[in-house]
Write a protein that holds these residues in place. Structure first.
Motif, mmCIF file in Angstrom:
data_model
loop_
_atom_site.group_PDB
_atom_site.id
_atom_site.type_symbol
_atom_site.label_atom_id
_atom_site.label_comp_id
_atom_site.label_asym_id
_atom_site.label_seq_id
_atom_site.Cartn_x
_atom_site.Cartn_y
_atom_site.Cartn_z
ATOM 1 N N ASP A 1 0.657 16.903 27.979
ATOM 2 C CA ASP A 1 1.562 16.676 29.119
ATOM 3 C C ASP A 1 1.761 18.004 29.856
ATOM 4 N N PRO A 2 0.722 18.492 30.522
ATOM 5 C CA PRO A 2 0.800 19.835 31.112
ATOM 6 C C PRO A 2 1.823 19.973 32.226
ATOM 7 N N SER A 3 2.201 18.888 32.873
ATOM 8 C CA SER A 3 3.115 19.001 34.008
ATOM 9 C C SER A 3 4.455 19.601 33.603
ATOM 10 N N VAL A 4 4.889 19.318 32.376
ATOM 11 C CA VAL A 4 6.190 19.840 31.932
ATOM 12 C C VAL A 4 6.149 21.359 31.846
ATOM 13 N N GLY A 5 5.100 21.904 31.219
ATOM 14 C CA GLY A 5 5.000 23.348 31.080
ATOM 15 C C GLY A 5 4.805 24.051 32.406
ATOM 16 N N ILE A 6 4.027 23.454 33.299
ATOM 17 C CA ILE A 6 3.823 24.070 34.605
ATOM 18 C C ILE A 6 5.131 24.075 35.398
ATOM 19 N N GLU A 7 5.883 22.996 35.297
ATOM 20 C CA GLU A 7 7.192 22.958 35.947
ATOM 21 C C GLU A 7 8.124 24.006 35.350
ATOM 22 N N ASP A 8 8.077 24.186 34.025
ATOM 23 C CA ASP A 8 8.905 25.213 33.388
ATOM 24 C C ASP A 8 8.548 26.605 33.916
ATOM 25 N N THR A 9 7.261 26.844 34.153
ATOM 26 C CA THR A 9 6.836 28.131 34.694
ATOM 27 C C THR A 9 7.406 28.340 36.092
ATOM 28 N N LEU A 10 7.349 27.307 36.915
ATOM 29 C CA LEU A 10 7.918 27.427 38.263
ATOM 30 C C LEU A 10 9.428 27.661 38.204
ATOM 31 N N ARG A 11 10.085 27.026 37.257
ATOM 32 C CA ARG A 11 11.535 27.214 37.143
ATOM 33 C C ARG A 11 11.898 28.617 36.686
ATOM 34 N N VAL A 12 11.085 29.201 35.787
ATOM 35 C CA VAL A 12 11.409 30.556 35.339
ATOM 36 C C VAL A 12 11.182 31.547 36.483
ATOM 37 N N ILE A 13 10.202 31.270 37.359
ATOM 38 C CA ILE A 13 10.024 32.116 38.542
ATOM 39 C C ILE A 13 11.241 31.991 39.465
ATOM 40 N N GLU A 14 11.687 30.756 39.684
ATOM 41 C CA GLU A 14 12.886 30.551 40.496
ATOM 42 C C GLU A 14 14.092 31.266 39.898
ATOM 43 N N ARG A 15 14.212 31.179 38.579
ATOM 44 C CA ARG A 15 15.340 31.834 37.915
ATOM 45 C C ARG A 15 15.254 33.347 38.094
ATOM 46 N N GLY A 16 14.037 33.881 37.963
ATOM 47 C CA GLY A 16 13.863 35.317 38.155
ATOM 48 C C GLY A 16 14.319 35.762 39.527
ATOM 49 N N GLU A 17 13.980 34.986 40.545
ATOM 50 C CA GLU A 17 14.426 35.338 41.899
ATOM 51 C C GLU A 17 15.944 35.276 42.004
ATOM 52 N N ALA A 18 16.543 34.217 41.442
ATOM 53 C CA ALA A 18 17.994 34.072 41.526
ATOM 54 C C ALA A 18 18.719 35.213 40.813
ATOM 55 N N LEU A 19 18.095 35.765 39.777
ATOM 56 C CA LEU A 19 18.697 36.865 39.030
ATOM 57 C C LEU A 19 18.491 38.218 39.707
ATOM 58 N N GLY A 20 17.691 38.247 40.764
ATOM 59 C CA GLY A 20 17.460 39.490 41.473
ATOM 60 C C GLY A 20 16.286 40.291 40.973
ATOM 61 N N LEU A 21 15.455 39.707 40.084
ATOM 62 C CA LEU A 21 14.262 40.420 39.641
ATOM 63 C C LEU A 21 13.288 40.564 40.804
ATOM 64 N N ASP A 22 12.481 41.601 40.743
ATOM 65 C CA ASP A 22 11.624 41.947 41.875
ATOM 66 C C ASP A 22 10.270 41.256 41.849
ATOM 67 N N SER A 23 9.782 40.903 40.670
ATOM 68 C CA SER A 23 8.422 40.361 40.603
ATOM 69 C C SER A 23 8.255 39.424 39.423
ATOM 70 N N ALA A 24 7.324 38.489 39.600
ATOM 71 C CA ALA A 24 6.881 37.602 38.526
ATOM 72 C C ALA A 24 5.364 37.643 38.521
ATOM 73 N N TRP A 25 4.784 37.871 37.353
ATOM 74 C CA TRP A 25 3.340 38.026 37.209
ATOM 75 C C TRP A 25 2.807 36.936 36.304
ATOM 76 N N LEU A 26 1.646 36.413 36.643
ATOM 77 C CA LEU A 26 1.038 35.326 35.889
ATOM 78 C C LEU A 26 -0.208 35.825 35.180
#
Length: 341
Positions: free
Chosen positions: A23-48
């Motif tokens: 069920d890859p969609s769940v993990g990919i969505e989790d990755t997008l959410r952690v990027i969103e969270r990083g932005e909301a926290l004021g982090l400068d970058s997210a690397w894949l």
């Protein structure tokens, strides 16, 4: 470049983007959410991370395109894309498009040479031409030149009702100045400097001056800066695994320490014919981790950090870790989060 002890200019994180293959969609969505969270926290970058034939991010281009529609400020990068598995022309088109979608927030990082575990998929990419393919730095330079506007054809043409440009489209202004090279040796660090790439260092490097990881990494960074024509414009990033435990539950902290213990036997021991060295993973309170970083010779020479998230944790774990990075560890290092856009 900062002097030793100067706070990092940017703080970010690196993720492999793990998912369940059923069920890859769940993990990919989790990755997008952690990027969103990083932005909301004021982090400068997210690397894949870029992984082929694994249950992680095989197409960072697609993930970053999706993230472009859910973020407005945080920079996105790859650490790293193996250019040997890519067509430079097509990749230039894809990354130019993503950079336009991001409004100039893309930081593509690359490696050259045969990709990791290349034997598993080389015939799927190059069934008839694998032995003739140039997988080295020249392939990466072709990509660099294409995103910088090098002509693909001799003239701009009209054929019927269709217009054709001489250059890759879209040509995203400034992208060529945001290209990174992942290094693990002095030779590759010097090449990156001489060819206009920023420098990505990680938790793996080559043993060239003894077996202390930080000493080797610092020597490579110093060689990069010495070879760079304008070192004041160079960006250098470090990507150690750090796991702050300030807000972790007892169960989370125990799990993190088991993870670190499972990998501790490789620290300080050169592996393989290349003499690879692995950095120690850092786990503890933000104050403890900050002290260890300030004592790290490599960290003291970088302009920014992209702390690597451990593999195979749960979404709540990643949320806790990046929250502590933004709210505790970063400030301990003298960094301040960016304001919301």
């Amino acid at each position: 470049m900062p002097l030793d002890g100067t706070p990092p200019e940017r703080v970010g994180f690196l993720t492999i983007g793990s998912f369940d293959p059923a069920d890859p969609s769940v993990g990919i969505e989790d990755t997008l959410r952690v990027i969103e969270r990083g932005e909301a926290l004021g982090l400068d970058s997210a690397w894949l991370r870029h992984r082929h034939l694994q249950h992680g991010i095989s197409s960072p281009v697609a993930v970053m395109a999706a993230a472009s529609q859910r973020t407005s400020r945080i920079e996105l990068g790859t650490a790293v894309t193996p250019i040997g598995a890519e067509n430079p022309f097509r990749l230039a088109e894809d990354l130019g498009t993503v950079d336009v979608l991001l409004g100039g927030r893309l930081n593509p990082g690359f490696s050259a040479g045969p990709p990791m575990n290349y034997d598993l998929y080389r015939d799927a990419i190059y069934p008839d031409t694998a032995d003739q393919e140039d997988l080295g730095n020249d392939r990466l330079l072709r990509f660099r030149d294409l995103v910088g506007g090098a002509p693909v054809s001799d003239t701009a043409e009209r054929r019927g009702i269709e217009e054709f440009s001489r250059t890759v489209q879209p040509l995203s202004a400034g992208l060529v100045d945001r290209l990174w090279y992942g290094t693990g040796s002095t030779r590759s660090a010097v090449w990156a400097a001489e060819n206009g790439f920023h420098l990505l260092t990680s938790s793996v490097t080559r043993s060239e001056v003894g077996t202390d990881f930080a000493t080797n990494q610092r020597a490579q960074i110093d060689a990069y800066l010495a070879a760079h024509p304008t070192p004041g414009t160079a960006r250098v990033s470090q990507g150690l695994v750090v796991i702050p435990t300030d807000s972790a539950t007892p169960e989370q902290e125990a799990r993190y320490r088991r993870y670190v213990d499972s990998r501790s036997g490789r620290v300080g021991v050169p592996f393989g014919p290349g003499g690879l060295l692995f950095a120690a993973d850092l786990v503890g309170t933000s104050a403890e981790i900050a002290d260890r970083l300030r004592a790290d010779a490599g960290y003291r020479a970088v302009t920014e950090v992209a702390f690597a998230l451990p593999f195979d944790l749960e979404p709540d774990d990643y949320a806790q870790i990046i929250t502590d990075i933004a709210e505790r560890l970063g400030p301990e290092l003298g960094w301040r989060p960016a304001e919301a856009a």
